[in-house]
Design a protein around this motif. Structure first.
Motif, short mmCIF file in Angstrom:
data_model
loop_
_atom_site.label_atom_id
_atom_site.label_comp_id
_atom_site.label_asym_id
_atom_site.label_seq_id
_atom_site.Cartn_x
_atom_site.Cartn_y
_atom_site.Cartn_z
N GLU A 447 0.84 -1.20 0.00
CA GLU A 447 0.00 0.00 0.00
C GLU A 447 0.88 1.25 0.00
O GLU A 447 0.61 2.22 -0.71
CB GLU A 447 -0.90 -0.04 1.25
N ARG A 450 2.23 1.76 -3.37
CA ARG A 450 1.19 2.25 -4.25
C ARG A 450 0.97 3.75 -4.02
O ARG A 450 0.80 4.53 -4.95
CB ARG A 450 -0.10 1.47 -3.96
N ALA A 451 1.02 4.17 -2.74
CA ALA A 451 0.83 5.58 -2.42
C ALA A 451 1.95 6.41 -3.03
O ALA A 451 1.71 7.49 -3.58
CB ALA A 451 0.79 5.77 -0.91
N ILE A 452 3.18 5.91 -2.95
CA ILE A 452 4.31 6.65 -3.52
C ILE A 452 4.11 6.81 -5.03
O ILE A 452 4.28 7.89 -5.60
CB ILE A 452 5.64 5.92 -3.22
N HIS A 453 3.68 5.71 -5.66
CA HIS A 453 3.44 5.72 -7.11
C HIS A 453 2.35 6.75 -7.45
O HIS A 453 2.50 7.54 -8.38
CB HIS A 453 3.03 4.32 -7.53
N ALA A 454 1.27 6.74 -6.67
CA ALA A 454 0.15 7.65 -6.94
C ALA A 454 0.62 9.08 -6.77
O ALA A 454 0.24 9.97 -7.55
CB ALA A 454 -1.01 7.35 -6.00
N ARG A 455 1.46 9.33 -5.76
CA ARG A 455 1.93 10.69 -5.53
C ARG A 455 2.77 11.16 -6.72
O ARG A 455 2.62 12.28 -7.20
CB ARG A 455 2.76 10.73 -4.25
N ARG A 457 2.54 10.17 -9.80
CA ARG A 457 1.67 10.44 -10.94
C ARG A 457 0.92 11.76 -10.76
O ARG A 457 0.74 12.52 -11.71
CB ARG A 457 0.70 9.28 -11.14
N PHE A 458 0.49 12.00 -9.52
CA PHE A 458 -0.23 13.23 -9.23
C PHE A 458 0.68 14.44 -9.48
O PHE A 458 0.29 15.41 -10.12
CB PHE A 458 -0.71 13.21 -7.78
N ARG A 461 1.27 15.07 -13.12
CA ARG A 461 0.11 15.70 -13.74
C ARG A 461 0.06 17.19 -13.41
O ARG A 461 -0.20 18.03 -14.28
CB ARG A 461 -1.15 15.01 -13.24
N LEU B 39 0.00 10.63 4.25
CA LEU B 39 -1.36 10.64 3.69
C LEU B 39 -1.47 9.55 2.62
O LEU B 39 -0.48 9.17 1.99
CB LEU B 39 -1.66 12.02 3.09
N PRO B 40 -2.68 9.02 2.40
CA PRO B 40 -2.79 7.84 1.52
C PRO B 40 -2.63 8.11 0.03
O PRO B 40 -2.62 7.17 -0.75
CB PRO B 40 -4.19 7.31 1.84
N GLN B 41 -2.51 9.36 -0.37
CA GLN B 41 -2.26 9.71 -1.77
C GLN B 41 -3.38 9.27 -2.71
O GLN B 41 -3.14 8.96 -3.87
CB GLN B 41 -0.92 9.14 -2.27
N ILE B 42 -4.59 9.23 -2.18
CA ILE B 42 -5.73 8.91 -3.04
C ILE B 42 -6.05 10.13 -3.90
O ILE B 42 -6.58 10.02 -4.98
CB ILE B 42 -6.96 8.51 -2.17
N GLN B 43 -5.70 11.32 -3.40
CA GLN B 43 -5.94 12.60 -4.10
C GLN B 43 -7.43 12.84 -4.33
O GLN B 43 -7.82 13.39 -5.35
CB GLN B 43 -5.19 12.67 -5.45
N LEU B 101 -10.87 -0.10 0.05
CA LEU B 101 -10.34 0.54 -1.14
C LEU B 101 -11.04 0.02 -2.39
O LEU B 101 -11.35 -1.16 -2.51
CB LEU B 101 -8.85 0.29 -1.25
N CYS B 121 -9.40 12.95 -13.48
CA CYS B 121 -8.57 11.95 -12.80
C CYS B 121 -7.25 12.58 -12.32
O CYS B 121 -6.47 13.09 -13.12
CB CYS B 121 -8.27 10.79 -13.73
N PRO B 122 -7.00 12.55 -11.02
CA PRO B 122 -5.80 13.22 -10.51
C PRO B 122 -4.51 12.46 -10.82
O PRO B 122 -3.43 13.00 -10.67
CB PRO B 122 -6.03 13.27 -9.00
N VAL B 123 -4.62 11.19 -11.19
CA VAL B 123 -3.39 10.41 -11.44
C VAL B 123 -3.34 9.89 -12.88
O VAL B 123 -2.59 8.97 -13.18
CB VAL B 123 -3.26 9.23 -10.44
N ALA B 125 -5.30 8.05 -14.64
CA ALA B 125 -5.49 6.61 -14.71
C ALA B 125 -6.57 6.23 -15.71
O ALA B 125 -6.90 5.06 -15.85
CB ALA B 125 -5.83 6.06 -13.33
N ILE B 137 -7.20 2.40 -16.12
CA ILE B 137 -6.02 1.58 -15.88
C ILE B 137 -6.08 1.21 -14.40
O ILE B 137 -5.73 1.99 -13.52
CB ILE B 137 -4.72 2.34 -16.20
N GLU B 140 -3.42 1.84 -11.78
CA GLU B 140 -3.08 3.22 -11.43
C GLU B 140 -4.18 3.92 -10.66
O GLU B 140 -3.95 4.95 -10.05
CB GLU B 140 -2.78 4.02 -12.71
N THR B 142 -6.63 5.23 -7.98
CA THR B 142 -6.54 5.29 -6.52
C THR B 142 -7.91 5.16 -5.86
O THR B 142 -8.01 5.08 -4.65
CB THR B 142 -5.92 6.62 -6.07
N ARG B 161 -11.24 -3.21 -4.86
CA ARG B 161 -9.90 -3.39 -5.40
C ARG B 161 -9.49 -4.87 -5.32
O ARG B 161 -9.77 -5.55 -4.33
CB ARG B 161 -8.91 -2.58 -4.60
#
Lengths: 523, 170
Positions: A447, A450-455, A457-458, A461, B39-43, B101, B121-123, B125, B137, B140, B142, B161
């Motif tokens: 997890e 995954r959070a690092i990856h999402a960050r 990508r964010f 962007r 923070l969980p980076q769900i954005q 999730l 989409c913030p990432v 995906a 995708i 990717e 979140t 998920r």
């Protein structure tokens, strides 16, 4: 005796359990006939499953590659019988969660026709280390002690290796496949050791054996005298569970511990199971890849406990019938030893490269589950723990789901040997709680990744959007420099912001064609 | 005499430390970074800030409470409280509830290819282009749910998920 370390190494941890091996070691290894149908799981190597290279309906010969690895360093799978691939589908296999895995199912034609390209390699010791490793990988050889780690990948370490440790310490009760292998095929194991030494680039080998296998010791001694290789030494280890674990045997033989998170190669040792060494020797002598392995079929639930060399993919039921069939009231079926094994849901499950033992347990043979009582803090578990953890503290951490304590207490170093369960007077199922907690920790780590990856990508962007906005700004500026009126700029600005908000009425024709960097999907 | 010297020394050092703390700016950006990693980076923006980093900055500026992150749940509150040495708070349910999730799934039969969800989409995906069917995708995604309100034909829904891409309903 030359090359013999007669002083047995005695572990301070571990438990003494009744070995119950003699019933299955009294017969020579039985060569099982090829099964009528082989069910070969694609998960025969640690990591991700292999990818089939055959199609249903295709004819295959014994030893023909039927699956290739999907990641570098992995190994493929070979057909264990000749016949026709009837299906590639999910089948119930040996696993803790009783889950299905993709399997290749081959219906045998009874001829056991050998694949034509299957050639012995003369004089393997004249080959270079890299060639030896390539051959070992091609032969589908993985750690046959049960870990299924690709042997070639293990050999190709960048560390300098002082010695190869051949693990013949079969500490778990009932299992005797390594003992009979040493007893009847000691020269094979030693020849394999020579090849593995060459492959790892080392000039020393220590064969670790238990004190309670005298016949095997005699056989190894005789084979060593014939082979006359003074690089190979034998070291004895007191029969105590779990002295056969990779880190445990290394600690006993070399008196050095592998630190947490490190590998044996980091302190200059490579550990290989004796079965792996024999498979290596077999491959170079005959060209035969790993299509079979020795499996102990024992327990008071079978009438003639025996060691069987069975093809990969043979259903357990066929092995039981070779061992004289069931006797008495059937109890449980266990794959692996009584300490770490997994109960099988039925006997149609096929055996894989990891299976070393099948126990048909008669009722009352092994202790049944007892009601769990509160921990009395007797600390028996910490004396038994071979990883030197504090199981009673870990238990508290598991109950309170304290992830930080898992790290400080070294939960991930638990080898799940079951010693703490065995000695616990309160019958607390510690090992299964630790197994579950380890899964939780791995999930949390995934997890985190995954959070690092999402960050990332964010952030990528955000950077891209900022760049686009700047470009638009510059365009507007350049246009206004060409003498466009303020009202025109306002109009353009409105349109630009409309695009950013995805105004539904925006005509695709007005899309920012001026932005050459814009990806169609990400405008 | 000894007491006087020692207390004088202590007072001087204390004064120096106070001055240093006032004068030297703490590395705020580094703390924001550290907070951001918790923070969980769900954005998802459910905290009322446009992403995890702005929320982290707002917490540090004292504008936001530490309990405004529904995807993070109690674990995140605990982690932030430990880092900033603040008292733990109960999750504020007005921002949303902590749940399993999920990932977004586009029903490709209904998608009209309007490309509106792509912007949301913030990432990045969601894969697609105008007048072409879009798809998520899954690896990717979140699960922020920001794409759902943007869809004019309601063809996006959330699925657990790891459940794999479910079959599109006909």
């Amino acid at each position: 005796m030359p090359g013999y370390d007669l002083q047995p190494r005695r572990p301070s941890w571990g438990i003494r359990v009744a070995a119950r091996k003699t019933r299955s070691t009294s017969h020579p290894i039985i060569l099982a006939p090829p099964p009528r149908e082989a069910i070969i799981s694609l998960n025969q190597c640690s990591g991700s499953p292999a990818e089939p290279v055959v199609e249903p309906g295709e004819k295959v010969a014994t030893g023909q590659p039927i699956a290739k690895p999907v990641f570098p360093g992995g190994v493929g799978i070979h057909a264990s019988i000749s016949g026709v691939v009837v299906a590639i589908e999910e089948r119930l296999v040996f696993s803790a969660s009783h889950s299905t895995e993709p399997c290749i199912i081959i219906r045998g034609d009874g001829s056991d026709k050998i694949w034509a390209e299957y050639q012995p390699i003369d004089d393997p010791l004249s080959l270079g280390a890299a060639d030896i490793r390539q051959c070992i990988a091609d032969a589908g050889i993985v750690g046959l002690g049960g870990a299924l780690f690709p042997t070639a990948k293990k050999l190709s370490t960048e560390q300098t290796i002082h010695a190869l440790i051949l693990n013949g310490v079969e500490c778990e009760p009932y299992i005797s496949c390594d003992e009979v292998l040493l007893r009847y095929h000691a020269n094979n194991v030693l020849r394999g050791a020579q090849i593995l030494m060459k492959g790892a680039g080392t000039e020393r080998c220590i064969l670790a054996m238990e004190t309670d296998m005298p016949e095997a010791r005699v056989a190894v001694h005789e084979a060593l005298e014939i082979l006359n290789d003074d690089r190979i030494n034998v070291s004895l280890v007191t029969a105590k569970y779990p002295s056969g674990g990779e880190r445990q045997v290394l600690e006993l033989v070399t008196r050095q511990e592998v630190s947490s998170g490190k590998l044996p190669a980091d302190i200059g040792y490579l550990c290989q199971n004796v079965g792996t060494a024999a498979a290596v020797a077999d491959f170079f002598a005959t060209g035969r890849p790993v299509i079979s392995r020795i499996i102990t079929v024992t327990g008071y639930g079978v009438s003639r406990p025996v060691n069987i060399e069975a093809r990969i993919g043979t259903p357990v039921a066929e092995l039981i019938s070779i061992a004289g069939g069931y006797q008495g009231t059937p109890g449980r079926l266990i794959a692996g030893g009584p300490m770490m094994g997994i109960a099988l849901p039925n006997d149609s499950i096929p055996v894989g490269k990891a299976n070393n033992c099948i126990i048909a347990v008669a009722p009352g043979e092994l202790s049944d589950d007892q009601p769990e009582l509160p921990c009395i803090r007797c600390s028996e578990c910490l004396h038994a723990c071979p990883a030197r953890l504090l199981p009673q503290e870990l238990l508290v951490a598991c109950r309170s789901k304290n992830m930080e304590a898992f790290e400080t207490l070294g939960l991930m170093d638990c080898i799940e040997c079951g010693c703490c369960d065995y000695v616990c007077p309160s019958a607390i199922p510690l090992t299964s709680m630790f197994t579950l907690a380890k899964t939780r920790v791995r999930e949390a780590q995934a997890e985190q990744q995954r959070a690092i990856h999402a960050r990332q990508r964010f952030e990528a962007r955000e950077t891209r959007l900022a760049m686009l906005a700047e470009q638009r700004e510059q365009e507007l500026e350049s246009q206004s420099a060409e003498g466009i009126t303020t009202s025109k700029i306002d109009e353009l600005m409105a349109r630009a912001s409309g695009q950013a908000n995805t105004d539904p009425d925006v005509d695709p024709g007005t899309n920012p064609g001026t932005n050459p960097d814009t990806h169609p999907g990400q405008s | 005499m000894a007491i006087l010297v020692m207390s004088g020394l202590a007072a001087t050092i204390a004064l120096l430390l106070i001055v240093a703390a006032r004068r030297l700016p703490g590395d705020k950006q580094a703390v924001v970074e550290q907070l951001n990693t918790l923070l969980p980076q769900i954005q998802c923006g459910r905290c009322d800030y446009p992403g995890c980093r702005p929320y982290a900055a707002a917490i540090l500026a004292g504008e936001a409470q530490i309990n405004q992150c529904p995807p993070g749940g109690e674990a995140t509150i605990q982690a932030i409280a430990t880092l900033l040495e603040l008292p733990r708070l109960a999750p504020d349910r007005s921002f949303g509830i902590h749940d399993a999730l999920t990932t977004a799934v586009i029903n490709e039969k209904d998608c009209i290819g309007c490309a509106r969800c792509l912007q949301e989409c913030p990432v990045d995906a969601i894969l697609g282009a105008r007048f072409f069917t879009h798809t998520v995708i899954t690896d990717e995604c979140t699960g922020c749910e920001l794409c759902i309100p943007s869809c004019p034909v309601d063809c996006i829904r959330m699925s657990m998920r790891g459940a794999g891409a479910p079959q599109n309903q006909s």
